[in-house]
Design an enzyme around this catalytic site. Structure first.
Site, mmCIF file in Angstrom:
data_model
loop_
_atom_site.group_PDB
_atom_site.id
_atom_site.type_symbol
_atom_site.label_atom_id
_atom_site.label_comp_id
_atom_site.label_asym_id
_atom_site.label_seq_id
_atom_site.Cartn_x
_atom_site.Cartn_y
_atom_site.Cartn_z
ATOM 1 N NE ARG A 164 17.931 25.403 -8.030
ATOM 2 C CZ ARG A 164 17.967 25.215 -6.703
ATOM 3 N NH1 ARG A 164 19.096 25.405 -6.034
ATOM 4 N NH2 ARG A 164 16.906 24.823 -6.058
ATOM 5 C CB SER A 235 12.599 23.607 -12.329
ATOM 6 O OG SER A 235 12.049 23.013 -11.201
ATOM 7 C CD GLU A 331 16.715 24.868 -12.515
ATOM 8 O OE1 GLU A 331 16.185 25.534 -11.613
ATOM 9 O OE2 GLU A 331 16.723 23.632 -12.531
HETATM 10 P P1 NAP Z 1 8.904 23.838 -3.576
HETATM 11 O O1 NAP Z 1 9.434 23.002 -2.465
HETATM 12 O O2 NAP Z 1 7.456 23.926 -3.835
HETATM 13 O O3 NAP Z 1 9.501 25.306 -3.428
HETATM 14 C C1 NAP Z 1 9.188 26.316 -4.374
HETATM 15 C C2 NAP Z 1 10.047 27.522 -4.065
HETATM 16 O O4 NAP Z 1 9.849 27.965 -2.733
HETATM 17 C C3 NAP Z 1 11.532 27.262 -4.200
HETATM 18 O O5 NAP Z 1 12.150 28.436 -4.682
HETATM 19 C C4 NAP Z 1 11.990 26.992 -2.809
HETATM 20 O O6 NAP Z 1 13.319 27.413 -2.607
HETATM 21 C C5 NAP Z 1 11.066 27.904 -2.006
HETATM 22 N N1 NAP Z 1 10.802 27.337 -0.681
HETATM 23 C C6 NAP Z 1 9.833 26.437 -0.342
HETATM 24 N N2 NAP Z 1 9.869 26.167 0.975
HETATM 25 C C7 NAP Z 1 10.893 26.893 1.477
HETATM 26 C C8 NAP Z 1 11.455 27.050 2.767
HETATM 27 N N3 NAP Z 1 10.943 26.379 3.820
HETATM 28 N N4 NAP Z 1 12.512 27.882 2.937
HETATM 29 C C9 NAP Z 1 13.039 28.543 1.873
HETATM 30 N N5 NAP Z 1 12.564 28.444 0.620
HETATM 31 C C10 NAP Z 1 11.503 27.634 0.406
HETATM 32 O O7 NAP Z 1 9.656 23.429 -4.928
HETATM 33 P P2 NAP Z 1 9.415 22.244 -5.956
HETATM 34 O O8 NAP Z 1 9.277 22.835 -7.285
HETATM 35 O O9 NAP Z 1 8.416 21.251 -5.454
HETATM 36 O O10 NAP Z 1 10.835 21.512 -5.932
HETATM 37 C C11 NAP Z 1 11.263 20.775 -4.790
HETATM 38 C C12 NAP Z 1 12.686 21.141 -4.467
HETATM 39 O O11 NAP Z 1 13.531 20.721 -5.529
HETATM 40 C C13 NAP Z 1 12.897 22.639 -4.291
HETATM 41 O O12 NAP Z 1 13.837 22.848 -3.266
HETATM 42 C C14 NAP Z 1 13.434 23.050 -5.635
HETATM 43 O O13 NAP Z 1 14.243 24.221 -5.598
HETATM 44 C C15 NAP Z 1 14.268 21.817 -5.979
HETATM 45 N N6 NAP Z 1 14.556 21.678 -7.391
HETATM 46 C C16 NAP Z 1 15.845 21.901 -7.794
HETATM 47 C C17 NAP Z 1 16.207 21.822 -9.098
HETATM 48 C C18 NAP Z 1 17.629 22.060 -9.482
HETATM 49 O O14 NAP Z 1 18.521 22.149 -8.650
HETATM 50 N N7 NAP Z 1 17.910 22.203 -10.727
HETATM 51 C C19 NAP Z 1 15.243 21.489 -10.055
HETATM 52 C C20 NAP Z 1 13.932 21.240 -9.634
HETATM 53 C C21 NAP Z 1 13.602 21.364 -8.289
HETATM 54 P P3 NAP Z 1 14.566 26.544 -3.123
HETATM 55 O O15 NAP Z 1 14.554 26.609 -4.595
HETATM 56 O O16 NAP Z 1 15.735 27.273 -2.515
HETATM 57 O O17 NAP Z 1 14.404 25.186 -2.585
#
Ligand code: NAP
Length: 337
Positions: A164, A235, A331
């Site tokens: 990020r 987020s 963020e």
């Molecule tokens: P989530 O899938 O519940 O994941 C929460 C956290 O755990 C994140 O930091 C994610 O890493 C990590 N995680 C979960 N499973 C993983 C795996 N198998 N291996 C490595 N790391 C893992 O997150 P959520 O809030 O529902 O969001 C869904 C996805 O959208 C996530 O990947 C999140 O990062 C992404 N997202 C991105 C943005 C952005 O780019 N601005 C905003 C909102 C959500 P990661 O963050 O590396 O995925």
């Protein structure tokens, strides 16, 4: 180039708060941009670029300066030695680019479906989701360097991409004009994340970029608030990465705490801390709350102010720190003079 005066930032940002921007200048290309910056300089005003406003908190005081937005949304495709290159204008919608790639059966962007915002904003925070990051496909970023007045092509290696993060967060003089990505005709689904595995186990089709994109959008629509209904920027905080030692200590206290090894330590889902450690799912203070379905997301009701959001977020960060020692970073970025 079109110039609008006294535009409420609340109308240009998805949190739907913020005072008036003195000028909003819509640019088509670098010539317009040069003119917009000269317009600001002639009036001794600061300038800032805004995309779709989905990751910013605009100040209640507004912005006594020039807000630059990009109006063009072109996407072009070229093929070379088995690879396909897509180039998209900064002003193009990120999700439209993802759909364009999927409709041409190109692999690489499908896990990034449904992320709000523009193409120009995507490299800034190196958007990522479900195990993919935009840096994995970026070939180069075309920028206008406001210091030298030149257009430069920055190859991926010169963008300092990290989780990020990128050099664009630290150097506001680099204005992104377009982004070129390398996509693959032959790819494979990346289904390592639980949300996707669950859907695959349920027998859903996840065999093409189009099918994956549609499942990812569906997952996101259930988890994240609809930007057209709620005041939100998705987020609000980054998921923190902590040392192995700190993780070990917390894991003794909270045995269910998930942790994902990354380059810099162990990545911890902040939603777990907010929900299971602090019991803050759905927590509300005045016009601001943590979203019921995903507590890392902050929701601002009609009437909320930036000041209110700011102190709410500070309070949440303080609670996380007091309970776990974790320093959370935002963020969402401030948009102010
Ligand atoms: P989530 O899938 O519940 O994941 C929460 C956290 O755990 C994140 O930091 C994610 O890493 C990590 N995680 C979960 N499973 C993983 C795996 N198998 N291996 C490595 N790391 C893992 O997150 P959520 O809030 O529902 O969001 C869904 C996805 O959208 C996530 O990947 C999140 O990062 C992404 N997202 C991105 C943005 C952005 O780019 N601005 C905003 C909102 C959500 P990661 O963050 O590396 O995925």
């Amino acid at each position: 180039m079109t110039i609008r005066e006294n535009v409420p930032l609340a109308a240009l940002t998805t949190l739907k708060v913020g005072g008036v921007a003195r000028y909003v200048v819509s640019c088509e290309d670098e010539r317009d941009l040069t003119e917009a910056l000269a317009f600001a300089r002639d009036r001794s005003l600061p300038w800032r670029v805004l995309g779709a406003g989905s990751n910013v908190l605009a100040a209640d005081e507004g912005f006594e300066g020039v807000v630059v937005v990009f109006g063009t949304e072109n996407i072009t495709m070229r093929e070379e030695e088995g690879s396909v290159f897509l180039t998209a204008d900064a002003g193009a919608s990120w999700d439209k680019l993802v759909s364009y790639a999927a409709e041409h059966a190109l692999w690489g962007l499908e896990n990034l479906a449904g992320i709000p915002g523009t193409v120009g904003a995507a490299p800034v925070q190196n958007i990522g989701a479900y195990g993919s990051e935009v840096k994995d496909t970026i070939e180069s970023v075309r920028v206008f360097d406001a210091v030298s007045g030149e257009v430069r092509i920055l190859p991926n290696a010169e963008c300092a991409f990290a989780y990020r993060d990128s050099r664009f967060k630290r150097d506001a003089s680099l204005v992104i004009l377009s982004v070129s990505l390398t996509l693959q005709k032959d790819g494979a689904p990346r289904l390592g994340y639980k949300d996707l595995l669950v859907r695959a186990d349920a027998g859903e089709d996840l065999s093409t970029p189009l099918a994956i994109g549609s499942v990812v959008r569906d997952i996101r629509s259930r988890k994240f608030p609809d930007l057209s209904v709620f005041g939100t920027a998705g987020s609000f905080f980054k998921n923190p990465t902590i040392s192995e030692e700190a993780y070990g200590t917390l894991k003794e206290r909270y045995p269910d705490l998930p942790g994902f090894p990354s380059e810099k330590g162990i990545k911890v889902p902040l939603a777990f801390v907010l929900d299971r450690v602090l019991d803050l799912r759905g927590y509300r203070e005045g016009n601001v709350s943590l979203f019921e379905n995903q507590p890392i997301v902050l929701v601002a009701d009609e009437g909320a102010t930036a000041k209110e959001i700011d102190s709410f977020a500070d309070d949440i960060a303080r609670r996380v720190h007091d309970a776990t020692g974790i320093e959370v970073e935002r963020e969402v970025r401030n948009f102010s003079a």
